[in-house]
Scaffold this motif. Structure first.
Motif, short mmCIF file in Angstrom:
data_model
loop_
_atom_site.label_atom_id
_atom_site.label_comp_id
_atom_site.label_asym_id
_atom_site.label_seq_id
_atom_site.Cartn_x
_atom_site.Cartn_y
_atom_site.Cartn_z
N THR A 1 -40.49 64.37 -35.60
CA THR A 1 -41.54 64.32 -34.59
C THR A 1 -42.78 63.68 -35.21
O THR A 1 -42.98 63.76 -36.41
N THR B 1 -45.43 71.51 -30.90
CA THR B 1 -45.37 72.46 -32.02
C THR B 1 -46.75 72.56 -32.64
O THR B 1 -47.41 71.53 -32.85
N GLU C 1 -37.92 67.52 -38.36
CA GLU C 1 -37.71 67.57 -36.90
C GLU C 1 -37.79 66.18 -36.26
O GLU C 1 -37.65 66.05 -35.05
N TYR D 1 -36.85 81.43 -40.54
CA TYR D 1 -36.89 81.33 -39.08
C TYR D 1 -37.02 82.72 -38.46
O TYR D 1 -36.34 83.66 -38.89
N SER E 1 -52.89 77.63 -30.52
CA SER E 1 -51.51 78.10 -30.35
C SER E 1 -51.43 79.06 -29.18
O SER E 1 -50.44 79.08 -28.45
N TYR F 1 -42.08 69.37 -42.29
CA TYR F 1 -41.58 69.81 -40.99
C TYR F 1 -41.42 68.62 -40.04
O TYR F 1 -40.40 68.49 -39.35
N PHE G 1 -44.93 77.24 -38.23
CA PHE G 1 -44.89 76.31 -37.10
C PHE G 1 -44.33 77.02 -35.89
O PHE G 1 -43.29 77.67 -35.98
N ARG G 2 -45.01 76.89 -34.75
CA ARG G 2 -44.56 77.56 -33.53
C ARG G 2 -44.30 76.53 -32.44
O ARG G 2 -45.13 75.65 -32.20
N LYS G 3 -43.15 76.69 -31.80
CA LYS G 3 -42.74 75.69 -30.81
C LYS G 3 -42.13 76.40 -29.61
O LYS G 3 -41.22 77.23 -29.78
N LEU H 1 -45.90 67.37 -33.46
CA LEU H 1 -46.39 68.50 -34.25
C LEU H 1 -47.88 68.32 -34.36
O LEU H 1 -48.36 67.27 -34.79
N THR I 1 -40.64 79.95 -30.53
CA THR I 1 -39.95 80.04 -31.82
C THR I 1 -40.97 79.93 -32.95
O THR I 1 -42.10 79.46 -32.74
N SER I 2 -40.56 80.32 -34.13
CA SER I 2 -41.50 80.32 -35.26
C SER I 2 -40.73 80.07 -36.55
O SER I 2 -39.70 80.70 -36.78
#
Ligand code: NAP
Ligand code: MG
Length: 406
Positions: free
Chosen positions: A205, A130, A203, A304, A278, A199, A109-111, A266, A292-293
């Motif tokens: 979300t 994300t 989070e 992380y 992405s 996830y 997951f990338r945010k 997400l 972030t990943s």
């Protein structure tokens, strides 16, 4: 200095290469170690050490994440022929991220990290989006073939248990052409779904999922059905309790809605869709160093890291003694993400609070106008903006953190 905060369970630390290894040490010395009493299970994934151990160290690191639950990783070189020569390696070892991902069986997951003085290119986006990208199938595990001229293409499935083979006509080619065959595995799709639900809940979300299910009535619709069944069976109540929702829509509709949304969700995507989307989200949000990943395993393990690489060009400057202005933001967020998760799993609120404070300090530093070169180029122009070097940026965050922890 106030008393150090105790981290209950061991955290797995994976050191890395080049400029990120330089920054990793500084971040640890100035932002982490002074505040936390923590047992670190350390693995040195420096390319030379991976070579010395025949890559056993990478396997050991992945096993340690399975044992303790949370790992934090620095960026690492994936060796190619140039790197084999540069570091005199026995061979071009596999990507450590690939090895770890294969063992933990997870989804990445990338945010983006948002700051108020760098505006996303999409003006409606107020909260980070994300992306959860499936890591198996589609064109990445496909079969392709040129068709030389007119003729029939047929596909045969032969059951392993000795049942009757099924032969189907794919196309009756009038002339030369090309073909591509994609496949996927139910287990891989189910693991992807579970990682996304895990996830989103972790989070808090909303989770969006989109495929081209109206056109692809078996392949893409299969993804939709597996997600829906898993949601109904294991997540519906948990989502309702957390006040978040699961929303499936056609990918065209999702793209149109994302561009007008506030963000904050997400967005789960098939392998190819996630690859493309992405990059769109990352580019609209600015710098690679602000992404972030996290690898979330369906077994509840978390790893992380920063989304960027080892920043090779800056490292060569650093080796020559030239000044660098490399951005440690995503590396810091790898630490805070891992520590927050550790704190949540251990039920230690002060560890979670520390992770929050360190993120606030890092964001406040950039918002005050103190930033590295990559961000200065993107930020709103202000007289108070000041470009700092690699160390200066971490020192400024350390000073802000001190104030916040008073
Ligand atoms: P990179 O390290 O991501 O850097 C590419 C460029 O992006 C840099 O030259 C720099 O641009 C900018 N950049 C990236 N991170 C930055 C930061 N923290 N601060 C400031 N600028 C930043 O990619 P690369 O140089 O192509 O790859 C280097 C090595 O990283 C390769 O050996 C690759 O195998 C490895 N890699 C590892 C991972 C991982 O471990 N997760 C991921 C990707 C790549 P400017 O030069 O314009 O300043
Ligand atoms: Mg891409």
């Amino acid at each position: 200095m106030t008393k150090k905060i105790k981290v209950k369970t061991t955290v797995v630390e994976m050191d890395g290469d080049e400029m990120t290894r330089v920054m990793w040490k500084m971040v640890k010395e100035k932002l982490i170690s002074p505040y936390l009493d923590m047992n670190l299970d350390y693995y040195d994934l420096h390319v030379k050490h991976r070579d010395d151990t025949d890559d056993q160290v990478t396997v050991d690191a992945a096993r340690a994440i399975m044992q303790y639950g949370v790992g934090i990783k620095c960026a690492t070189i994936t060796p190619n022929e140039d790197r084999v020569k540069e570091y005199n390696l026995k061979k071009a070892w596999k990507s450590p991220n690939g090895t770890i991902r294969a063992m933990l069986d997870g989804t990445v997951f990338r945010k983006p990290i948002l700051v108020n003085n760098i505006k996303p290119a999409v003006s409606s986006w107020k909260k980070p989006i994300t992306i959860g990208r499936h890591a198996y199938g589609d064109v990445y595990n496909n079969f392709e073939m040129p068709i030389p001229g007119a003729g029939k293409l047929e596909i045969v499935f032969t059951p392993k248990d000795g049942g009757t083979a099924q032969k189907t006509l794919v196309n009756d080619f009038p002339a030369a052409g090309i073909i591509q065959v994609n496949h996927n595995l139910e287990k891989s799709i189910l693991d992807f779904a579970r990682s996304c639900f895990t996830y989103a809940l972790s989070e808090r979300t909303d989770l969006w999922f989109s495929t081209k299910d109206t056109i692809s009535k078996v392949y893409d619709a299969g993804f939709r059905e597996i997600f829906q069944q898993e949601f109904e069976k294991n997540w519906k109540e948990k989502f309702a309790k957390a006040g978040i929702e699961y929303f499936f829509t056609l990918i065209d509709d999702a793209v149109a809605r994302i561009m007008k949304s506030e963000g904050g969700m997400l967005w789960a995507l098939k392998n190819y869709d996630g690859d493309v989307m992405s990059d769109m989200v990352a580019s609209a949000c600015g710098s690679l160093a602000m992404m972030t990943s996290v690898l979330v395993s369906p077994n509840g393990w978390f790893e992380y890291e920063a989304a960027h690489g080892t920043v090779q060009k800056h490292y060569y400057k650093h080796l020559k003694g030239e000044e660098t202005s490399s951005n440690s933001m995503a590396l810091i967020f790898a630490w805070t993400g891992g520590l927050r998760k550790r704190g949540e799993m251990d039920g230690t609120a002060d560890v979670v609070r520390f992770a929050d404070k360190l993120e606030e300090a890092a964001i406040a530093t950039v918002e005050s106008g103190i930033m590295t070169g990559d961000l200065l180029a993107l930020a709103e122009k202000k007289a108070s903006n000041r470009k700092v070097n690699t160390d200066g940026f971490i020192d400024a965050i350390a000073a802000t953190l001190q104030d916040k922890l008073q």
